[in-house]
Design an enzyme around this catalytic site. Structure first.
Site, PDB file in Angstrom:
ATOM      1  CD  GLU A 199       2.180   5.292   6.406  1.00  0.00           C
ATOM      2  OE1 GLU A 199       1.402   4.749   5.616  1.00  0.00           O
ATOM      3  OE2 GLU A 199       1.808   5.898   7.428  1.00  0.00           O
ATOM      4  CE  LYS A 240       0.353  -3.550   3.211  1.00  0.00           C
ATOM      5  NZ  LYS A 240      -0.504  -2.599   4.023  1.00  0.00           N
ATOM      6  CB  THR A 262      -0.972  -0.007   1.200  1.00  0.00           C
ATOM      7  OG1 THR A 262      -0.249  -0.255   2.404  1.00  0.00           O
ATOM      8  CG2 THR A 262      -2.038  -1.068   1.017  1.00  0.00           C
ATOM      9  CB  THR A 280      -2.739  -2.045   7.292  1.00  0.00           C
ATOM     10  OG1 THR A 280      -3.655  -1.080   7.780  1.00  0.00           O
ATOM     11  CG2 THR A 280      -3.506  -3.185   6.728  1.00  0.00           C
TER      12      THR A 280
END
Length: 412
Positions: free
Chosen positions: A283, A186, A160, A197
């Protein structure tokens, strides 16, 4: 760019006998990207998993848990897994459940098995209905290119906000038997697995009895995916699956003995690698941070303190700025919830630098030494409590401007 995490090389990812992988571009969220994955398992394979403890768990998690429970109760064994990215199918009610079940039914039709023998997984945006028509339309393509050597494509198909695919392979010798294992994972945000997630799939070619595999997946998860955090948020879709294909010569019937322990340790090692790749690609992450709490009374209190440090926005932003404002770490230790903690016995190290001693600043500590460590891309925080023999380690990353930007614009 992931922190000290090189891009996996497709040629280095070893096929695992007994599992085939196919992918498709179904256009679920964006065109021209891999977003559907199918794994077909050979006869004799066993599957075990751990899932999110978020009470708002996604429809595919509910279906996968039910299908695995049915196997335990005597239903036909699992023969396929199907994953989509771009949509989490979470917060979607009865329609979401129906769509997850419809995905299983279509995979079963294409592979010639029962819908209950398929485990579905989804990742992506929450509170939006799964575009089931796109997935059904893409599944024939995924089935058509089922091959044993599609692991790199599989890693790409479940991404993602990840900046790169995450995968690893190992070959180990156990009791004279060669065991090949390959896995993918992931995740980059909404990461604090509680079983992020987060999705993880690890296959190996040993034959493992179902009760043993059920124990093994929990053991490995607790020491890998359940010891990482990026932002403290537990996703609605977290899933970590072990697949023992049974196609190799090693057979494990009991969760004891030298061969079981060797397999357990190898599985845990590669699981930890896959979990740490998630943190390195967090991130906006610029630093990879290991937090170890030692000399605790219990494992639980060590994990409480480690997570309090790892989740503190003040601590994480200090790491991003390379600012040795290390009193923030002591403050996190203090509010972690260990009510009878004697802080006068606590020492704090930053790599090899003794920052605090007996609960106060080390008289020999120089801020320049702290800043030298804070500027590194890899940092070890070590806290000793002086109250027992328990210890715990958690891996996390810093908190940067980019984390805010990515999550402010996630749905675009």
């Amino acid at each position: 760019m992931a922190v000290n995490s090189p891009l996996p090389v497709a040629a280095d990812l070893k096929p695992v006998a007994g599992i085939e992988i196919g992918f498709a571009q179904a256009g679920i969220k964006k065109p021209n990207r891999k977003d559907v994955l199918v794994m077909r398992l050979a006869e004799g394979a066993t599957v075990a998993g751990v899932f999110t403890l978020n009470r708002f768990c996604a429809a595919p998690v509910q279906v996968s848990k039910a299908n695995l429970a049915a196997v335990t109760n005597g239903a036909a064994p699992i023969r396929a897994l199907v994953v989509n990215t771009g949509n989490a199918n979470a917060g979607t009610g009865e329609t979401g459940l129906a769509n997850a079940q419809a995905t299983c039914a279509e995979v079963a039709r294409l592979l010639g098995c029962e819908a209950g023998q398929v485990l579905p997984f989804s990742t992506g945006v929450i509170l939006e209905q799964l575009p089931i028509a796109k997935i059904v339309a893409g599944l024939p393509e995924a089935v058509a290119n089922l091959t044993p050597d599609n692991w790199f494509n599989a890693a790409e198909a479940i991404m993602t906000t990840d900046t790169q695919p995450k995968a690893a392979s190992r070959t180990v010798t156990i009791g004279g038997h060669t065991v090949t294992m390959t896995g993918i994972s992931k995740g980059a945000g909404m990461i604090k697995p509680n079983m992020a997630t987060m999705l993880g799939y690890l296959a190996f070619d040993a034959k493992v009895a179902q009760p043993v595999l059920d124990q093994l997946v929990k053991y490995a998860a607790d020491r890998s995916f359940n010891s990482i955090t990026i932002d403290g948020d537990t996703s609605t879709n977290d899933s970590f699956m072990l697949i023992a294909t049974g196609a190799g010569s090693l057979e494990i019937k009991e969760a004891s003995g030298a061969e079981y322990e060797a397999l357990r340790d190898a599985v845990t090692d590669i699981s930890r690698n896959l979990a740490q790749q998630i943190i390195r690609d967090g991130e906006g992450a610029t630093k990879f941070i290991t937090i170890t709490v030692e000399q605790g009374r219990t494992l639980e209190e060590c994990r409480k303190i480690a997570y309090a440090i790892a989740h503190s926005p003040l601590v994480k932003t200090a790491f991003f700025a390379s600012d040795p404002n290390l009193g923030r770490i002591l403050a996190a230790v203090g509010y972690a919830g260990v009510d009878d903690l004697d802080v006068t016995k606590l020492d704090l190290y930053l790599d090899d630098v003794l920052v605090a001693q007996a609960g106060g600043r080390n008289p020999d500590y120089q801020e320049a030494d702290g800043q030298r460590v804070m500027k590194q891309a890899e940092i070890l925080v070590r806290v000793t409590l002086g109250r027992g023999d328990a210890s715990a380690t958690v891996w996390t990353c810093d908190l940067s401007h980019d984390y805010v930007s990515i999550n402010a614009d996630y749905r675009s």
